[in-house]
Design an enzyme around this catalytic site. Structure first.
Site, short mmCIF file in Angstrom:
data_model
loop_
_atom_site.label_atom_id
_atom_site.label_comp_id
_atom_site.label_asym_id
_atom_site.label_seq_id
_atom_site.Cartn_x
_atom_site.Cartn_y
_atom_site.Cartn_z
N GLU A 411 0.84 -1.22 0.00
CA GLU A 411 0.00 0.00 0.00
C GLU A 411 0.87 1.26 0.00
OE1 GLU A 411 -2.89 -0.37 -0.81
OE2 GLU A 411 -3.23 -2.46 -0.29
N HIS A 414 1.75 2.05 -3.51
CA HIS A 414 0.69 2.83 -4.18
C HIS A 414 0.76 4.29 -3.75
CE1 HIS A 414 -1.46 -0.35 -6.10
NE2 HIS A 414 -1.76 -0.98 -4.98
N HIS A 417 3.70 6.10 -5.17
CA HIS A 417 3.49 6.29 -6.61
C HIS A 417 2.61 7.54 -6.82
CE1 HIS A 417 2.40 4.19 -10.69
NE2 HIS A 417 3.05 5.30 -10.85
ZN LIG Z 1 -2.52 -2.94 -5.01
#
Ligand SMILES: [Zn+2]
Length: 620
Positions: A411, A414, A417
């Site tokens: 997570e 993510h 990112h």
């Molecule tokens: Zn994912």
């Protein structure tokens, strides 16, 4: 309005269903604030949320004033898109805040009401801007170039405009579009009927558990039972579960066929040559990418056959059956990893991503991004959710397990990112396509796994990590390609005018299933019924992206670990690129060409190496 700007990424399909027999859960007030996310970074009070809600309503009401004027000048077009984006930024800030608050405690009816209000506003927002795409696609190329010359700021939207206009050949006349839209309730039918059977009507029946007691099977319990060391239980669970779907055999066959006929209808109506092309074109993914994935995996199935043989030997069974494919191969090393320890390990494990990345990540962790522990009424599972107007947020239900630590690193992948894409891009390009969305999260997991394997204390831990890793690759990579081959073939059948039925589905699935797992796997009579119960088959040509993302991440992690020159810069460039280019191009800039076999091969080879390592370690 484009929903893609918000990322709520759930890890694992089963992550949202609570485990049975849960212990007593704490109240939110009993948890130290250090372990809670800081939603006050978005709104210090709900009153401020209300003020912005009023503001966004006004902003939405301005959008229709641009209607019919987009071709007038570059400035007007720019102002319209800019206004839509500003509205969208504020809208999602409201949306995400209400939902995150609700996930802190699902019983907070106040936040439920706010979430409902904002959802209703979404429809209005969508309607208000519905003229934008058709008007833009109607502008001629010459006129658009001239508009950009006259108003250079419009070039900010170059890629965005190209994305809209690229699909022009597949947009029909207004009347035809209207007919397609009117058919929406019908074309959504198969998936709705499937869900009704799968979530509501089906009754799985009872099985006898380890203690000799009758237990009613549910989906979650089924997956738990498949991991049982008692073979009788695994077998009974699978037979009972598949038997339940067998009761609906003809209905499920008809439902899935209709869904595939729907794909054919839409692809032909929109003038695509195949269903695959129609589906991939939405993200401008070349069909070669799909073929490359499927063919390359086909050429490397030998490693999965070796794994099947190893599984058979470790489990010491005469015949390996599908109900033997999920039970962990070695005892759980029961690695307890407290949250503070996990942060430390993640920080160390992600060193190949460079000092700057790690420092940013550790800073984020201490800055109210994460809601760590479970509390009464909190949303289950784990996700990362990000909007342009605030820092990313991560919801966890951290419970000191190894799996939790990997989920946290996932997570955070993510979240980082999104963080980098927001720094690197204007709002319009700050999101990620589904095709690239799982790459950063998986790269983090891969690097952490590599690190954990290196520092494993003893044989038991190492064996456990290896078997965990292998199962992950089976689930995220091989199984998804197996599904992809099935989807590909059944769509080809209808394209060639051949009929579909539950029998045809089962035969096709059985053949692919056997081909993937090889000669050691002995299929049972009902093993192929699986193909009729996969919800993702109602969202055609979607799951292949799990496999492509996984292999892209494997490849990137390998290059980073090998210290290849320039790979870190390329990767950080990828994180910052957001959606400023098409997904295949963004990944190519990161050093991975997904139209070529390299990344897929690297994943299959990694899997083969891991099988060999586990074999050697267990001396079996
Ligand atoms: Zn994912």
């Amino acid at each position: 309005m484009r929903g893609r700007r918000v990322f709520k990424l759930l890890k694992g399909a089963g992550a949202t269903e609570p485990k049975t027999g849960a212990k007593k859960v704490r109240q939110r007030s009993e948890i130290d604030d250090r372990y809670k996310w800081r939603l006050d970074h978005m709104y210090e009070s709900d009153d401020q949320w209300r003020l912005d809600q009023t503001k966004v309503k006004e902003m939405i009401s301005v959008i229709p004033s641009f209607q019919g004027k987009l071709a007038e000048s570059g400035e007007t077009l720019f102002n319209c898109l800019d206004h839509r984006d500003q509205t969208s930024i504020l809208f999602y800030k409201l949306y995400v805040y209400a939902h995150l608050r609700l996930d802190e405690n699902n019983r907070a009816s106040h936040y439920q009401a706010m979430s409902d209000e904002i959802a209703a506003l979404a429809t209005r927002f969508g309607e208000a801007g519905s003229f934008i795409t058709p008007e833009i696609t109607a502008i001629s190329d010459d006129l658009l170039s001239k508009m950009k010359e006259d108003f250079p700021r419009l070039t900010l939207y170059d890629h965005h405009l190209d994305e809209m206009r690229r699909l022009r050949d597949h947009i029909l006349s207004p009347n035809e579009e209207k007919l397609l839209a009117l058919a929406g309730n019908v074309t959504r039918g198969p998936s709705q009927i499937f869900r009704m059977i799968d979530d509501a009507d089906i009754k799985y029946g009872d099985i006898t558990d380890e203690n000799g007691e009758k237990v009613t099977l549910t989906k979650q319990r089924y997956f738990d039972f498949l991991e049982s060391k008692d073979r009788r239980i695994r077998k009974e669970a699978m037979e009972t579960f598949s038997g339940a779907y067998n009761t609906y055999l003809n209905t499920l066959g008809a439902t899935l066929s209709t869904s595939i006929y729907k794909d054919l209808y839409v692809s032909r109506a929109r003038k695509y040559s195949t269903c695959l092309e129609a589906s991939l074109d939405a993200d401008n993914i070349p069909q070669a990418t799909y073929r490359n994935l499927v063919d390359t995996v086909d050429a490397h199935l030998g490693v999965l056959h070796l794994y099947a043989a190893l599984r058979k030997r470790i489990l010491a069974v005469d015949e390996l059956h599908p109900y033997d494919l999920y039970v962990p191969l070695v005892p759980d090393a029961k690695m307890k990893i407290a949250y503070d320890e996990a942060k430390k390990l993640i920080g160390e494990g992600l060193q190949p991503l460079g000092k700057e990345y790690v420092e940013n990540l550790l800073k984020a962790v201490e800055s109210g991004w994460i809601d760590v522990y479970e509390n009464e009424g909190k949303g289950s599972g784990a996700y990362s959710w990000s909007t342009y107007a605030a820092h990313p947020y991560v919801l966890m239900n951290y419970n000191d397990t190894l799996d939790n630590m990997f989920t946290l690193s996932h997570e955070l992948g993510h979240a980082m990112h999104s963080h980098y894409s927001k720094i690197g891009q204007p709002y319009i390009y700050s999101g990620h396509s589904i095709f690239t969305a799982e790459v950063a999260s998986t790269t983090n997991e891969e690097l952490l796994m590599h690190f954990m394997l290196e520092r494993a204390k003893d044989k038991d831990q190492r064996a456990y990590l290896l078997s965990y890793y292998l199962q992950q690759i089976v689930g995220t990579f091989f199984t998804q390609v197996l599904f992809s081959q099935f989807e590909d073939q059944v769509h080809r059948e209808v394209e060639e005018g051949k009929p579909l039925s539950s029998e045809v589905f089962r035969q096709i699935y059985r053949k692919i299933y056997q081909k993937f797992w090889g000669p050691e796997l002995v299929l049972d009579e009902y093993s192929d019924i699986n193909c009729l119960r996969i919800p993702h088959f109602y969202r055609s040509f979607y799951v292949y992206q799990y496999a492509t993302s996984y292999s892209a991440a494997t490849y990137i992690a390998e290059q980073l670990l090998a210290g290849n020159r320039g790979q870190l810069e390329r990767y950080l460039g990828f994180l910052k690129a957001g959606e400023s280019k098409y997904p295949i191009e963004v990944l190519a800039d990161a050093g991975v060409d997904m139209t070529k076999p390299d990344a897929i091969e690297a994943t299959a080879k990694l899997f083969g190496r891991l099988v060999g390592q586990l074999e050697q370690l267990l001396a079996i």
